[in-house]
Motif scaffolding. Structure first.
Motif, PDB file in Angstrom:
ATOM      1  N   GLY A 158      37.841  47.957  40.584  1.00 35.33           N
ATOM      2  CA  GLY A 158      36.951  47.891  39.423  1.00 35.33           C
ATOM      3  C   GLY A 158      36.547  46.486  38.998  1.00 35.33           C
ATOM      4  O   GLY A 158      35.353  46.219  38.802  1.00 35.33           O
ATOM      5  N   PRO A 159      37.494  45.539  38.828  1.00 34.34           N
ATOM      6  CA  PRO A 159      37.105  44.201  38.371  1.00 34.34           C
ATOM      7  C   PRO A 159      36.220  43.428  39.356  1.00 34.34           C
ATOM      8  O   PRO A 159      35.554  42.473  38.964  1.00 34.34           O
ATOM      9  CB  PRO A 159      38.459  43.487  38.198  1.00 34.34           C
ATOM     10  CG  PRO A 159      39.450  44.582  38.029  1.00 34.34           C
ATOM     11  CD  PRO A 159      38.947  45.699  38.887  1.00 34.34           C
ATOM     12  N   TRP A 160      36.223  43.826  40.639  1.00 39.19           N
ATOM     13  CA  TRP A 160      35.400  43.125  41.627  1.00 39.19           C
ATOM     14  C   TRP A 160      33.954  43.612  41.642  1.00 39.19           C
ATOM     15  O   TRP A 160      33.061  42.905  42.088  1.00 39.19           O
ATOM     16  CB  TRP A 160      35.952  43.354  43.045  1.00 39.19           C
ATOM     17  CG  TRP A 160      37.299  42.796  43.323  1.00 39.19           C
ATOM     18  CD1 TRP A 160      37.902  41.734  42.711  1.00 39.19           C
ATOM     19  CD2 TRP A 160      38.222  43.262  44.327  1.00 39.19           C
ATOM     20  NE1 TRP A 160      39.148  41.513  43.265  1.00 39.19           N
ATOM     21  CE2 TRP A 160      39.359  42.436  44.252  1.00 39.19           C
ATOM     22  CE3 TRP A 160      38.182  44.284  45.255  1.00 39.19           C
ATOM     23  CZ2 TRP A 160      40.457  42.614  45.097  1.00 39.19           C
ATOM     24  CZ3 TRP A 160      39.259  44.470  46.096  1.00 39.19           C
ATOM     25  CH2 TRP A 160      40.386  43.641  46.015  1.00 39.19           C
ATOM     26  N   VAL A 161      33.741  44.859  41.212  1.00 39.46           N
ATOM     27  CA  VAL A 161      32.472  45.535  41.506  1.00 39.46           C
ATOM     28  C   VAL A 161      31.275  44.857  40.869  1.00 39.46           C
ATOM     29  O   VAL A 161      30.206  44.758  41.487  1.00 39.46           O
ATOM     30  CB  VAL A 161      32.559  47.022  41.081  1.00 39.46           C
ATOM     31  CG1 VAL A 161      31.188  47.680  41.131  1.00 39.46           C
ATOM     32  CG2 VAL A 161      33.535  47.759  41.991  1.00 39.46           C
ATOM     33  N   VAL A 167      32.117  45.632  47.764  1.00 40.91           N
ATOM     34  CA  VAL A 167      33.522  45.971  47.958  1.00 40.91           C
ATOM     35  C   VAL A 167      33.719  47.481  47.964  1.00 40.91           C
ATOM     36  O   VAL A 167      34.698  47.977  48.534  1.00 40.91           O
ATOM     37  CB  VAL A 167      34.434  45.321  46.890  1.00 40.91           C
ATOM     38  CG1 VAL A 167      34.301  43.802  46.904  1.00 40.91           C
ATOM     39  CG2 VAL A 167      34.161  45.879  45.498  1.00 40.91           C
ATOM     40  N   LEU A 168      32.796  48.210  47.355  1.00 41.06           N
ATOM     41  CA  LEU A 168      32.910  49.666  47.331  1.00 41.06           C
ATOM     42  C   LEU A 168      32.815  50.265  48.725  1.00 41.06           C
ATOM     43  O   LEU A 168      33.357  51.341  48.989  1.00 41.06           O
ATOM     44  CB  LEU A 168      31.824  50.267  46.429  1.00 41.06           C
ATOM     45  CG  LEU A 168      32.001  50.033  44.933  1.00 41.06           C
ATOM     46  CD1 LEU A 168      30.739  50.433  44.185  1.00 41.06           C
ATOM     47  CD2 LEU A 168      33.200  50.810  44.402  1.00 41.06           C
ATOM     48  N   ILE A 169      32.102  49.597  49.620  1.00 38.23           N
ATOM     49  CA  ILE A 169      31.966  50.094  50.992  1.00 38.23           C
ATOM     50  C   ILE A 169      32.738  49.198  51.959  1.00 38.23           C
ATOM     51  O   ILE A 169      32.427  49.087  53.132  1.00 38.23           O
ATOM     52  CB  ILE A 169      30.492  50.222  51.398  1.00 38.23           C
ATOM     53  CG1 ILE A 169      29.733  48.903  51.182  1.00 38.23           C
ATOM     54  CG2 ILE A 169      29.830  51.339  50.614  1.00 38.23           C
ATOM     55  CD1 ILE A 169      28.308  48.952  51.697  1.00 38.23           C
ATOM     56  N   ARG A 170      33.753  48.520  51.410  1.00 39.25           N
ATOM     57  CA  ARG A 170      34.716  47.763  52.197  1.00 39.25           C
ATOM     58  C   ARG A 170      34.085  46.604  52.957  1.00 39.25           C
ATOM     59  O   ARG A 170      34.472  46.301  54.088  1.00 39.25           O
ATOM     60  CB  ARG A 170      35.472  48.694  53.152  1.00 39.25           C
ATOM     61  CG  ARG A 170      36.358  49.668  52.384  1.00 39.25           C
ATOM     62  CD  ARG A 170      37.032  50.674  53.274  1.00 39.25           C
ATOM     63  NE  ARG A 170      37.905  51.532  52.480  1.00 39.25           N
ATOM     64  CZ  ARG A 170      38.422  52.683  52.908  1.00 39.25           C
ATOM     65  NH1 ARG A 170      38.171  53.096  54.127  1.00 39.25           N
ATOM     66  NH2 ARG A 170      39.186  53.398  52.129  1.00 39.25           N
ATOM     67  N   GLN A 171      33.129  45.976  52.333  1.00 38.48           N
ATOM     68  CA  GLN A 171      32.611  44.723  52.850  1.00 38.48           C
ATOM     69  C   GLN A 171      33.170  43.582  52.015  1.00 38.48           C
ATOM     70  O   GLN A 171      33.972  43.776  51.118  1.00 38.48           O
ATOM     71  CB  GLN A 171      31.078  44.746  52.834  1.00 38.48           C
ATOM     72  CG  GLN A 171      30.465  45.779  53.760  1.00 38.48           C
ATOM     73  CD  GLN A 171      28.946  45.767  53.732  1.00 38.48           C
ATOM     74  OE1 GLN A 171      28.329  44.981  53.044  1.00 38.48           O
ATOM     75  NE2 GLN A 171      28.340  46.668  54.498  1.00 38.48           N
ATOM     76  N   GLY A 172      32.754  42.347  52.322  1.00 36.87           N
ATOM     77  CA  GLY A 172      33.252  41.200  51.578  1.00 36.87           C
ATOM     78  C   GLY A 172      34.700  40.872  51.860  1.00 36.87           C
ATOM     79  O   GLY A 172      35.408  40.347  50.999  1.00 36.87           O
ATOM     80  N   LEU A 256      37.987  35.001  43.982  1.00 39.57           N
ATOM     81  CA  LEU A 256      39.128  34.591  44.790  1.00 39.57           C
ATOM     82  C   LEU A 256      39.237  35.369  46.100  1.00 39.57           C
ATOM     83  O   LEU A 256      40.133  35.085  46.898  1.00 39.57           O
ATOM     84  CB  LEU A 256      40.427  34.761  43.989  1.00 39.57           C
ATOM     85  CG  LEU A 256      40.523  33.936  42.703  1.00 39.57           C
ATOM     86  CD1 LEU A 256      41.853  34.186  42.010  1.00 39.57           C
ATOM     87  CD2 LEU A 256      40.341  32.449  42.988  1.00 39.57           C
ATOM     88  N   LEU A 257      38.346  36.323  46.332  1.00 37.06           N
ATOM     89  CA  LEU A 257      38.375  37.039  47.604  1.00 37.06           C
ATOM     90  C   LEU A 257      38.182  36.058  48.755  1.00 37.06           C
ATOM     91  O   LEU A 257      37.451  35.069  48.621  1.00 37.06           O
ATOM     92  CB  LEU A 257      37.271  38.099  47.638  1.00 37.06           C
ATOM     93  CG  LEU A 257      37.498  39.327  46.753  1.00 37.06           C
ATOM     94  CD1 LEU A 257      36.225  40.171  46.689  1.00 37.06           C
ATOM     95  CD2 LEU A 257      38.659  40.157  47.274  1.00 37.06           C
ATOM     96  N   PRO A 258      38.839  36.291  49.889  1.00 35.64           N
ATOM     97  CA  PRO A 258      38.703  35.348  51.014  1.00 35.64           C
ATOM     98  C   PRO A 258      37.275  35.327  51.553  1.00 35.64           C
ATOM     99  O   PRO A 258      36.610  36.359  51.653  1.00 35.64           O
ATOM    100  CB  PRO A 258      39.683  35.902  52.057  1.00 35.64           C
ATOM    101  CG  PRO A 258      39.883  37.337  51.678  1.00 35.64           C
ATOM    102  CD  PRO A 258      39.751  37.400  50.197  1.00 35.64           C
ATOM    103  N   THR A 259      36.811  34.122  51.883  1.00 30.84           N
ATOM    104  CA  THR A 259      35.470  33.954  52.434  1.00 30.84           C
ATOM    105  C   THR A 259      35.492  34.192  53.945  1.00 30.84           C
ATOM    106  O   THR A 259      36.555  34.258  54.568  1.00 30.84           O
ATOM    107  CB  THR A 259      34.948  32.539  52.157  1.00 30.84           C
ATOM    108  OG1 THR A 259      35.779  31.598  52.880  1.00 30.84           O
ATOM    109  CG2 THR A 259      34.997  32.213  50.669  1.00 30.84           C
ATOM    110  N   ASP A 260      34.299  34.280  54.530  1.00 32.12           N
ATOM    111  CA  ASP A 260      34.211  34.446  55.985  1.00 32.12           C
ATOM    112  C   ASP A 260      34.881  33.279  56.709  1.00 32.12           C
ATOM    113  O   ASP A 260      35.567  33.475  57.719  1.00 32.12           O
ATOM    114  CB  ASP A 260      32.748  34.540  56.414  1.00 32.12           C
ATOM    115  CG  ASP A 260      32.081  35.831  55.974  1.00 32.12           C
ATOM    116  OD1 ASP A 260      32.798  36.756  55.546  1.00 32.12           O
ATOM    117  OD2 ASP A 260      30.839  35.916  56.048  1.00 32.12           O
TER     118      ASP A 260
END
Length: 301
Positions: A158-161, A167-172, A256-260
Protein backbone atom coordinates in the motif's frame (compact mmCIF):
# COMPACT_ATOMS: atom_id res chain seq x y z
CA UNK A 1 -0.12 -13.01 20.07
CA UNK A 2 -0.38 -14.60 16.63
CA UNK A 3 -2.98 -17.29 16.02
CA UNK A 4 -1.89 -20.08 13.67
CA UNK A 5 -4.47 -21.53 11.30
CA UNK A 6 -3.58 -24.47 9.04
CA UNK A 7 -6.36 -25.98 6.96
CA UNK A 8 -6.37 -29.15 4.89
CA UNK A 9 -8.94 -28.49 2.17
CA UNK A 10 -8.01 -31.64 0.28
CA UNK A 11 -9.25 -33.95 3.04
CA UNK A 12 -6.30 -36.30 2.50
CA UNK A 13 -3.27 -34.48 3.93
CA UNK A 14 -3.78 -34.41 7.69
CA UNK A 15 -0.14 -35.40 8.33
CA UNK A 16 1.12 -32.51 6.20
CA UNK A 17 -1.24 -30.16 8.02
CA UNK A 18 0.16 -31.31 11.37
CA UNK A 19 3.75 -30.87 10.16
CA UNK A 20 3.09 -27.31 8.96
CA UNK A 21 1.31 -26.40 12.20
CA UNK A 22 4.26 -27.74 14.21
CA UNK A 23 6.79 -25.81 12.10
CA UNK A 24 4.81 -22.59 12.51
CA UNK A 25 4.57 -23.05 16.27
CA UNK A 26 8.38 -23.10 16.39
CA UNK A 27 9.23 -20.34 13.91
CA UNK A 28 6.50 -17.74 14.52
CA UNK A 29 8.15 -16.60 17.80
CA UNK A 30 11.47 -16.12 15.94
CA UNK A 31 10.18 -13.69 13.30
CA UNK A 32 10.30 -10.47 15.28
CA UNK A 33 13.64 -11.10 17.08
CA UNK A 34 15.44 -12.09 13.85
CA UNK A 35 13.83 -9.72 11.33
CA UNK A 36 12.29 -6.87 13.30
CA UNK A 37 8.95 -7.51 11.56
CA UNK A 38 5.67 -8.16 13.32
CA UNK A 39 3.14 -10.71 12.17
CA UNK A 40 -0.60 -10.09 11.91
CA UNK A 41 -2.92 -11.45 14.56
CA UNK A 42 -3.52 -14.54 12.46
CA UNK A 43 -1.37 -16.43 9.95
CA UNK A 44 -3.20 -18.76 7.61
CA UNK A 45 -1.83 -21.68 5.61
CA UNK A 46 -4.19 -23.63 3.36
CA UNK A 47 -3.46 -27.02 1.79
CA UNK A 48 -5.54 -26.91 -1.36
CA UNK A 49 -6.17 -28.84 -4.58
CA UNK A 50 -4.62 -27.44 -7.78
CA UNK A 51 -7.96 -26.08 -9.00
CA UNK A 52 -8.33 -23.90 -5.90
CA UNK A 53 -4.78 -22.57 -6.34
CA UNK A 54 -5.50 -21.71 -9.97
CA UNK A 55 -8.80 -19.95 -9.28
CA UNK A 56 -7.60 -17.91 -6.31
CA UNK A 57 -4.28 -16.92 -7.87
CA UNK A 58 -6.09 -15.85 -11.03
CA UNK A 59 -8.54 -13.82 -8.94
CA UNK A 60 -5.66 -12.08 -7.15
CA UNK A 61 -3.97 -11.32 -10.48
CA UNK A 62 -7.18 -9.86 -11.94
CA UNK A 63 -7.64 -7.60 -8.90
CA UNK A 64 -4.07 -6.32 -9.07
CA UNK A 65 -4.20 -5.70 -12.82
CA UNK A 66 -7.53 -3.86 -12.50
CA UNK A 67 -6.20 -1.67 -9.69
CA UNK A 68 -3.05 -0.91 -11.68
CA UNK A 69 -5.15 0.03 -14.71
CA UNK A 70 -7.33 2.39 -12.67
CA UNK A 71 -4.26 4.23 -11.38
CA UNK A 72 -3.08 5.08 -14.90
CA UNK A 73 -3.99 8.26 -16.83
CA UNK A 74 -7.26 7.86 -18.74
CA UNK A 75 -5.50 7.80 -22.10
CA UNK A 76 -3.39 4.82 -21.01
CA UNK A 77 -6.16 2.72 -19.54
CA UNK A 78 -7.42 1.06 -22.75
CA UNK A 79 -3.90 -0.11 -23.65
CA UNK A 80 -3.31 -1.35 -20.10
CA UNK A 81 -6.63 -3.17 -20.32
CA UNK A 82 -5.53 -5.01 -23.46
CA UNK A 83 -2.20 -5.90 -21.86
CA UNK A 84 -4.07 -7.16 -18.80
CA UNK A 85 -6.17 -9.48 -20.93
CA UNK A 86 -3.01 -10.92 -22.46
CA UNK A 87 -1.36 -11.43 -19.06
CA UNK A 88 -4.46 -13.04 -17.58
CA UNK A 89 -4.85 -15.25 -20.65
CA UNK A 90 -1.23 -16.38 -20.36
CA UNK A 91 -1.73 -17.16 -16.69
CA UNK A 92 -4.91 -19.09 -17.46
CA UNK A 93 -2.91 -21.21 -19.93
CA UNK A 94 0.05 -21.77 -17.61
CA UNK A 95 -1.68 -22.00 -14.22
CA UNK A 96 -2.59 -25.71 -14.30
CA UNK A 97 1.09 -26.61 -14.72
CA UNK A 98 2.33 -23.88 -12.40
CA UNK A 99 -0.05 -24.79 -9.58
CA UNK A 100 0.25 -28.56 -9.83
CA UNK A 101 3.95 -28.94 -10.64
CA UNK A 102 6.22 -25.88 -10.61
CA UNK A 103 5.20 -23.47 -7.82
CA UNK A 104 6.07 -24.44 -4.26
CA UNK A 105 3.85 -21.91 -2.50
CA UNK A 106 1.84 -18.75 -3.07
CA UNK A 107 0.99 -16.05 -0.52
CA UNK A 108 -1.73 -13.54 -1.27
CA UNK A 109 -4.04 -11.12 0.58
CA UNK A 110 -6.78 -12.63 2.69
CA UNK A 111 -10.04 -10.74 2.35
CA UNK A 112 -9.85 -6.97 2.61
CA UNK A 113 -7.60 -6.63 5.66
CA UNK A 114 -3.87 -6.73 6.34
CA UNK A 115 -3.76 -10.51 6.82
CA UNK A 116 -2.44 -12.91 4.21
CA UNK A 117 -2.94 -16.55 3.34
CA UNK A 118 -0.51 -19.06 1.91
CA UNK A 119 -1.73 -21.67 -0.56
CA UNK A 120 0.16 -24.96 -0.77
CA UNK A 121 -0.62 -27.72 -3.29
CA UNK A 122 0.59 -31.16 -2.13
CA UNK A 123 1.24 -32.39 -5.69
CA UNK A 124 3.50 -29.40 -6.37
CA UNK A 125 5.35 -29.92 -3.09
CA UNK A 126 5.95 -33.51 -4.12
CA UNK A 127 7.20 -32.60 -7.61
CA UNK A 128 9.53 -29.97 -6.10
CA UNK A 129 11.00 -32.43 -3.61
CA UNK A 130 9.81 -30.36 -0.65
CA UNK A 131 8.27 -33.40 1.04
CA UNK A 132 11.46 -35.46 0.79
CA UNK A 133 12.94 -33.91 3.94
CA UNK A 134 11.42 -31.91 6.79
CA UNK A 135 14.14 -29.28 6.45
CA UNK A 136 12.87 -28.35 2.98
CA UNK A 137 9.30 -28.04 4.21
CA UNK A 138 10.53 -25.90 7.11
CA UNK A 139 12.41 -23.58 4.77
CA UNK A 140 9.36 -23.19 2.52
CA UNK A 141 7.02 -22.47 5.44
CA UNK A 142 9.42 -19.83 6.79
CA UNK A 143 9.75 -18.27 3.33
CA UNK A 144 5.99 -17.89 2.90
CA UNK A 145 5.59 -16.75 6.52
CA UNK A 146 8.02 -13.91 5.76
CA UNK A 147 5.82 -12.83 2.86
CA UNK A 148 2.94 -12.63 5.33
CA UNK A 149 5.07 -10.49 7.67
CA UNK A 150 6.14 -8.13 4.87
CA UNK A 151 2.55 -7.86 3.63
CA UNK A 152 1.45 -6.92 7.15
CA UNK A 153 4.21 -4.31 7.39
CA UNK A 154 3.29 -2.55 4.17
CA UNK A 155 -0.42 -3.39 3.86
CA UNK A 156 0.14 -5.43 0.72
CA UNK A 157 2.42 -2.80 -0.89
CA UNK A 158 0.00 0.00 0.00
CA UNK A 159 2.56 2.70 0.93
CA UNK A 160 4.46 2.14 -2.35
CA UNK A 161 1.50 2.35 -4.71
CA UNK A 162 1.02 6.13 -4.84
CA UNK A 163 4.62 6.65 -6.01
CA UNK A 164 5.11 3.37 -7.89
CA UNK A 165 1.83 1.86 -9.17
CA UNK A 166 3.83 -0.74 -11.08
CA UNK A 167 4.57 -2.54 -7.81
CA UNK A 168 1.05 -3.95 -8.08
CA UNK A 169 2.16 -6.03 -11.07
CA UNK A 170 5.51 -6.88 -9.51
CA UNK A 171 7.64 -4.46 -11.44
CA UNK A 172 10.12 -1.97 -10.00
CA UNK A 173 12.32 -4.72 -8.54
CA UNK A 174 9.64 -5.62 -6.02
CA UNK A 175 10.10 -9.35 -6.63
CA UNK A 176 13.84 -9.03 -6.02
CA UNK A 177 13.17 -7.33 -2.69
CA UNK A 178 10.31 -9.55 -1.51
CA UNK A 179 11.74 -12.89 -2.61
CA UNK A 180 15.26 -11.89 -1.62
CA UNK A 181 14.17 -10.86 1.87
CA UNK A 182 12.10 -14.02 2.38
CA UNK A 183 15.03 -16.14 1.12
CA UNK A 184 17.46 -14.32 3.42
CA UNK A 185 15.15 -15.02 6.36
CA UNK A 186 14.56 -18.66 5.47
CA UNK A 187 18.33 -19.13 5.37
CA UNK A 188 18.82 -17.45 8.77
CA UNK A 189 16.01 -19.44 10.37
CA UNK A 190 16.96 -22.79 8.84
CA UNK A 191 20.50 -22.16 10.08
CA UNK A 192 19.11 -21.59 13.57
CA UNK A 193 16.81 -24.64 13.32
CA UNK A 194 19.16 -27.21 11.77
CA UNK A 195 22.66 -25.82 12.32
CA UNK A 196 23.11 -25.24 8.59
CA UNK A 197 21.20 -23.23 6.01
CA UNK A 198 18.96 -25.27 3.69
CA UNK A 199 18.63 -25.03 -0.06
CA UNK A 200 15.14 -26.10 -1.14
CA UNK A 201 16.08 -25.42 -4.75
CA UNK A 202 18.41 -28.43 -4.58
CA UNK A 203 15.64 -30.75 -3.33
CA UNK A 204 15.14 -33.81 -5.59
CA UNK A 205 12.76 -32.83 -8.40
CA UNK A 206 10.43 -35.27 -10.13
CA UNK A 207 10.99 -36.25 -13.75
CA UNK A 208 7.80 -34.42 -14.70
CA UNK A 209 9.10 -31.27 -13.01
CA UNK A 210 12.43 -31.51 -14.85
CA UNK A 211 10.72 -32.00 -18.20
CA UNK A 212 8.34 -29.07 -17.78
CA UNK A 213 10.94 -26.73 -16.26
CA UNK A 214 13.23 -27.29 -19.24
CA UNK A 215 10.52 -26.48 -21.79
CA UNK A 216 11.35 -23.27 -23.73
CA UNK A 217 7.89 -21.77 -23.19
CA UNK A 218 8.22 -21.93 -19.42
CA UNK A 219 11.77 -20.66 -19.74
CA UNK A 220 10.32 -17.48 -21.23
CA UNK A 221 8.26 -16.92 -18.09
CA UNK A 222 11.32 -16.79 -15.86
CA UNK A 223 12.66 -13.35 -14.96
CA UNK A 224 16.06 -12.38 -16.37
CA UNK A 225 17.34 -11.80 -12.84
CA UNK A 226 16.85 -14.59 -10.30
CA UNK A 227 14.89 -12.78 -7.57
CA UNK A 228 15.74 -15.42 -4.95
CA UNK A 229 19.53 -15.74 -5.27
CA UNK A 230 20.27 -12.17 -6.35
CA UNK A 231 17.70 -10.76 -3.96
CA UNK A 232 19.16 -12.67 -1.02
CA UNK A 233 22.63 -11.30 -1.70
CA UNK A 234 21.24 -7.79 -2.06
CA UNK A 235 19.17 -7.97 1.13
CA UNK A 236 21.87 -9.71 3.19
CA UNK A 237 24.37 -6.98 2.34
CA UNK A 238 21.89 -4.25 3.27
CA UNK A 239 20.90 -5.86 6.57
CA UNK A 240 24.56 -6.48 7.43
CA UNK A 241 25.15 -2.76 6.90
CA UNK A 242 22.14 -1.08 8.54
CA UNK A 243 20.52 -3.80 10.67
CA UNK A 244 17.06 -5.32 10.24
CA UNK A 245 15.03 -2.54 11.85
CA UNK A 246 16.57 0.26 9.80
CA UNK A 247 16.27 -1.96 6.74
CA UNK A 248 12.55 -2.37 7.33
CA UNK A 249 11.95 1.27 6.34
CA UNK A 250 12.00 0.02 2.76
CA UNK A 251 8.59 -1.61 3.24
CA UNK A 252 6.91 1.76 3.69
CA UNK A 253 9.00 4.07 1.46
CA UNK A 254 9.03 3.53 -2.30
CA UNK A 255 12.08 5.79 -2.62
CA UNK A 256 14.14 3.10 -0.92
CA UNK A 257 13.25 0.29 -3.33
CA UNK A 258 16.37 -1.07 -5.06
CA UNK A 259 17.16 0.50 -8.42
CA UNK A 260 18.06 -1.39 -11.60
CA UNK A 261 21.72 -0.42 -11.11
CA UNK A 262 21.72 -1.70 -7.53
CA UNK A 263 20.15 -5.02 -8.56
CA UNK A 264 22.62 -5.34 -11.44
CA UNK A 265 25.52 -4.83 -9.02
CA UNK A 266 24.13 -7.59 -6.79
CA UNK A 267 23.88 -9.95 -9.78
CA UNK A 268 27.50 -9.20 -10.69
CA UNK A 269 28.61 -9.73 -7.08
CA UNK A 270 26.87 -13.11 -6.97
CA UNK A 271 28.41 -14.19 -10.28
CA UNK A 272 31.95 -13.14 -9.30
CA UNK A 273 34.53 -15.84 -8.56
CA UNK A 274 34.60 -15.85 -5.62
CA UNK A 275 31.27 -14.04 -4.95
CA UNK A 276 31.58 -10.54 -3.51
CA UNK A 277 29.22 -8.35 -1.53
CA UNK A 278 27.21 -5.61 -3.28
CA UNK A 279 27.39 -2.20 -1.67
CA UNK A 280 25.40 0.35 -3.72
CA UNK A 281 21.99 -0.27 -2.15
CA UNK A 282 23.41 -0.92 1.31
CA UNK A 283 25.30 2.38 1.20
CA UNK A 284 22.21 4.29 0.06
CA UNK A 285 20.13 2.81 2.87
CA UNK A 286 22.87 3.67 5.33
CA UNK A 287 23.08 7.24 4.05
CA UNK A 288 19.34 7.73 4.53
CA UNK A 289 19.04 5.78 7.77
CA UNK A 290 17.70 7.36 10.91
CA UNK A 291 19.31 5.86 14.01
CA UNK A 292 16.81 3.56 15.68
CA UNK A 293 17.39 2.64 19.35
CA UNK A 294 18.08 -1.05 19.65
CA UNK A 295 18.77 -1.64 15.96
CA UNK A 296 21.82 -3.71 15.18
CA UNK A 297 23.33 -5.62 12.30
CA UNK A 298 22.18 -9.20 11.78
CA UNK A 299 24.38 -11.96 10.38
CA UNK A 300 23.70 -12.90 6.78
CA UNK A 301 23.01 -16.43 5.68
Amino acid sequence: MTTIDVHDETGTNSQLRAQIADILSRVVPLVEPLTGLDLPGRVTFRIVPPQTWQAEQRGDLVQRMRRFQNLQPLWKQPLIGLQSLMVIGLFRWASPTLGEVLVMGATQPKGGGDESQTLLVPQALQHNGVLSDLKYLTQLVVHELMHQAANFMNRHRGPWVADRPEVLIRQGNVDVLEEGHAHWADQVMSQAEFGTACDVFSAPKSERYKKIASHPLFGLLRPKTDPYAVGRVLVASAIDTVGPRAFNRVWTDARLLPTDAEVAEAAEALAADPPTQPQLWANRLQDTAVTTPGSHPSPSA
